[in-house]
Design a protein around this motif. Structure first.
Motif, PDB file in Angstrom:
ATOM      1  N   ILE A 100       0.910  -1.466   0.099  1.00 17.03           N
ATOM      2  CA  ILE A 100      -0.325  -0.054   0.425  1.00 17.03           C
ATOM      3  C   ILE A 100       1.051   1.287   0.068  1.00 17.03           C
ATOM      4  CG2 ILE A 100      -1.431   0.802   1.628  1.00 17.03           C
ATOM      5  CD1 ILE A 100      -2.763  -1.167   2.442  1.00 17.03           C
ATOM      6  N   ARG A 101       1.772   1.411   0.940  1.00 13.11           N
ATOM      7  CA  ARG A 101       2.859   2.535   1.057  1.00 13.11           C
ATOM      8  C   ARG A 101       3.349   2.641  -0.521  1.00 13.11           C
ATOM      9  NH1 ARG A 101       6.179   0.305   4.289  1.00 13.11           N
ATOM     10  NH2 ARG A 101       5.557   1.795   5.957  1.00 13.11           N
ATOM     11  N   ARG A 102       3.849   2.044  -1.229  1.00 10.17           N
ATOM     12  CA  ARG A 102       4.502   2.476  -2.414  1.00 10.17           C
ATOM     13  C   ARG A 102       3.173   2.729  -3.042  1.00 10.17           C
ATOM     14  NH1 ARG A 102       9.730  -0.064  -3.295  1.00 10.17           N
ATOM     15  NH2 ARG A 102       9.446   0.487  -6.027  1.00 10.17           N
ATOM     16  N   CYS A 103       1.644   2.091  -2.990  1.00 10.43           N
ATOM     17  CA  CYS A 103       0.954   2.659  -4.006  1.00 10.43           C
ATOM     18  C   CYS A 103       0.496   4.388  -3.853  1.00 10.43           C
ATOM     19  CB  CYS A 103      -0.496   1.405  -3.794  1.00 10.43           C
ATOM     20  SG  CYS A 103      -0.432   0.194  -4.532  1.00 10.43           S
ATOM     21  N   LEU A 104       0.800   4.669  -2.881  1.00 10.06           N
ATOM     22  CA  LEU A 104       0.282   6.173  -1.967  1.00 10.06           C
ATOM     23  C   LEU A 104       1.726   6.986  -2.564  1.00 10.06           C
ATOM     24  CD1 LEU A 104      -2.098   4.793   0.686  1.00 10.06           C
ATOM     25  CD2 LEU A 104      -2.697   5.041  -1.271  1.00 10.06           C
ATOM     26  N   ARG A 105       2.596   6.227  -2.317  1.00 13.08           N
ATOM     27  CA  ARG A 105       3.138   7.372  -2.317  1.00 13.08           C
ATOM     28  C   ARG A 105       3.726   8.332  -3.788  1.00 13.08           C
ATOM     29  NH1 ARG A 105       8.788   3.765  -3.929  1.00 13.08           N
ATOM     30  NH2 ARG A 105       8.480   3.129  -6.030  1.00 13.08           N
ATOM     31  N   SER A 106       2.768   8.236  -4.283  1.00  7.11           N
ATOM     32  CA  SER A 106       2.469   9.540  -5.818  1.00  7.11           C
ATOM     33  C   SER A 106       1.949  10.694  -5.378  1.00  7.11           C
ATOM     34  CB  SER A 106       2.653   9.246  -7.256  1.00  7.11           C
ATOM     35  OG  SER A 106       0.973   9.023  -6.992  1.00  7.11           O
ATOM     36  N   GLU A 107       0.984  10.038  -4.176  1.00 12.08           N
ATOM     37  CA  GLU A 107       0.181  11.720  -3.627  1.00 12.08           C
ATOM     38  C   GLU A 107       0.416  11.933  -2.181  1.00 12.08           C
ATOM     39  OE1 GLU A 107      -2.254  12.804  -5.394  1.00 12.08           O
ATOM     40  OE2 GLU A 107      -1.809  11.306  -7.273  1.00 12.08           O
ATOM     41  N   PHE A 108       1.357  10.854  -1.086  1.00 11.28           N
ATOM     42  CA  PHE A 108       1.229  10.965   0.218  1.00 11.28           C
ATOM     43  C   PHE A 108       2.176  11.044   0.731  1.00 11.28           C
ATOM     44  CE2 PHE A 108      -3.341   9.173   0.095  1.00 11.28           C
ATOM     45  CZ  PHE A 108      -3.777  10.455   0.180  1.00 11.28           C
ATOM     46  N   THR A 109       3.106  11.375   2.012  1.00 12.01           N
ATOM     47  CA  THR A 109       4.195  11.371   2.156  1.00 12.01           C
ATOM     48  C   THR A 109       4.603   9.922   3.169  1.00 12.01           C
ATOM     49  OG1 THR A 109       3.911  12.827   4.120  1.00 12.01           O
ATOM     50  CG2 THR A 109       4.868  14.207   2.470  1.00 12.01           C
ATOM     51  N   GLN A 110       5.937   9.194   2.984  1.00  8.25           N
ATOM     52  CA  GLN A 110       5.787   8.551   4.179  1.00  8.25           C
ATOM     53  C   GLN A 110       4.886   9.145   5.766  1.00  8.25           C
ATOM     54  OE1 GLN A 110       6.893   5.250   3.776  1.00  8.25           O
ATOM     55  NE2 GLN A 110       7.024   6.626   1.100  1.00  8.25           N
ATOM     56  N   THR A 111       5.294  10.103   5.841  1.00 12.77           N
ATOM     57  CA  THR A 111       4.352  10.377   7.322  1.00 12.77           C
ATOM     58  C   THR A 111       3.148  10.532   7.020  1.00 12.77           C
ATOM     59  OG1 THR A 111       6.532  11.688   8.045  1.00 12.77           O
ATOM     60  CG2 THR A 111       4.557  12.164   9.613  1.00 12.77           C
ATOM     61  N   GLN A 112       2.202  10.748   6.198  1.00  7.92           N
ATOM     62  CA  GLN A 112       1.184  11.325   6.127  1.00  7.92           C
ATOM     63  C   GLN A 112       0.326   9.798   6.126  1.00  7.92           C
ATOM     64  OE1 GLN A 112       1.037  13.635   2.854  1.00  7.92           O
ATOM     65  NE2 GLN A 112       0.233  15.166   3.977  1.00  7.92           N
ATOM     66  N   ILE A 113       1.124   8.449   5.451  1.00  4.68           N
ATOM     67  CA  ILE A 113       1.179   7.269   4.706  1.00  4.68           C
ATOM     68  C   ILE A 113       0.953   6.464   6.938  1.00  4.68           C
ATOM     69  CG2 ILE A 113       1.300   5.213   3.781  1.00  4.68           C
ATOM     70  CD1 ILE A 113       2.440   6.991   1.624  1.00  4.68           C
ATOM     71  N   HIS A 114       2.080   6.854   7.111  1.00  3.97           N
ATOM     72  CA  HIS A 114       1.429   5.970   8.331  1.00  3.97           C
ATOM     73  C   HIS A 114       0.991   6.424   9.430  1.00  3.97           C
ATOM     74  CE1 HIS A 114       4.094   4.717  12.010  1.00  3.97           C
ATOM     75  NE2 HIS A 114       3.000   5.776  12.720  1.00  3.97           N
ATOM     76  N   ARG A 115       0.445   7.614   9.356  1.00  2.00           N
ATOM     77  CA  ARG A 115      -0.387   8.314  10.207  1.00  2.00           C
ATOM     78  C   ARG A 115      -1.785   7.760   9.568  1.00  2.00           C
ATOM     79  NH1 ARG A 115       1.139  14.323  10.898  1.00  2.00           N
ATOM     80  NH2 ARG A 115       2.641  14.330  12.663  1.00  2.00           N
ATOM     81  N   LEU A 116      -2.223   8.559   7.791  1.00  2.00           N
ATOM     82  CA  LEU A 116      -3.960   7.390   7.534  1.00  2.00           C
ATOM     83  C   LEU A 116      -3.590   6.329   7.614  1.00  2.00           C
ATOM     84  CD1 LEU A 116      -2.993   8.744   4.090  1.00  2.00           C
ATOM     85  CD2 LEU A 116      -5.053   9.461   5.443  1.00  2.00           C
TER      86      LEU A 116
END
Length: 201
Positions: free
Chosen positions: A154-170
């Protein structure tokens, strides 16, 4: 509606004295859909399922709902969860349509029996869309951009739209594991991710 001429004539003869029924010989993909509220019920050619669904949901005047007999695998692609994992078609439709496999059919329900499993697929237009019309293009771009992108996590799918910190919090707030596979995300997850993305803009 029937495309085959012989079958259309047989139907006309069968319903000759029934004023409630009008038989139209036509290709559904070329037929002008009504401007008044209507519903669709059909046993459609399995090899034209995607084109027929696309015709209905993208119409200027779409139906209130549609009941379609389709191949089970095709129905699962459109319905997504809980019948199967979410797909690009299911995610692109669900903000505006409720989609369910209403009934699983037996092969012996047909004459002649088909070589594949069939189901009744129900599509109902949502009275209140989950994504506003003004954001429809943004939603479709977001889903196409993220869904299936390097699908190892999921992290790799979302990295074009969100920062790593945002992905962790989401992941923490929406209760998903960013290191898990994209198939773990439900439509509700994708909708929440999109809404967060729009708040950031």
């Amino acid at each position: 509606m029937e495309f085959d001429g012989a079958l259309a004539e047989a139907l006309r003869a069968r319903f000759l004295n029934d004023d409630r029924v009008t038989i139209v010989r036509s290709d559904f993909l070329r037929f002008r859909l009504p401007d008044v509220p209507y519903k669709v019920l059909g046993n459609i050619p399995f090899n034209r399922t995607a084109a027929i669904v696309r015709r209905l949901v993208q119409a200027d005047s779409p139906p209130q709902d549609a009941w379609l007999v389709v191949q089970r695998e095709a129905a699962e692609r459109f319905a997504g969860r809980p019948c199967s994992r979410e797909t690009l078609p299911s995610l692109l439709l669900k903000p505006w349509w409720q989609i369910e496999i209403a009934r699983r059919l037996r092969r012996t329900d047909f004459d002649p029996p088909p070589s594949v499993d069939a189901v009744a697929l129900w599509l109902a237009r949502r009275p209140r869309p989950l994504v506003d019309r003004s954001q429809a293009a943004d939603y479709r771009r977001f889903i196409r951009s993220c869904f299936g992108r390097d699908g190892r996590s999921i992290r790799r799918c979302l990295r074009s739209e969100f920062t790593q910190t945002q992905i962790h919090r989401l992941g923490r707030d929406l209760r998903f594991d960013p290191s898990g596979p994209p198939r773990d995300l439900t439509f509700d997850h994708w909708l929440a991710l999109f809404r967060f993305r729009m708040l950031m803009m």
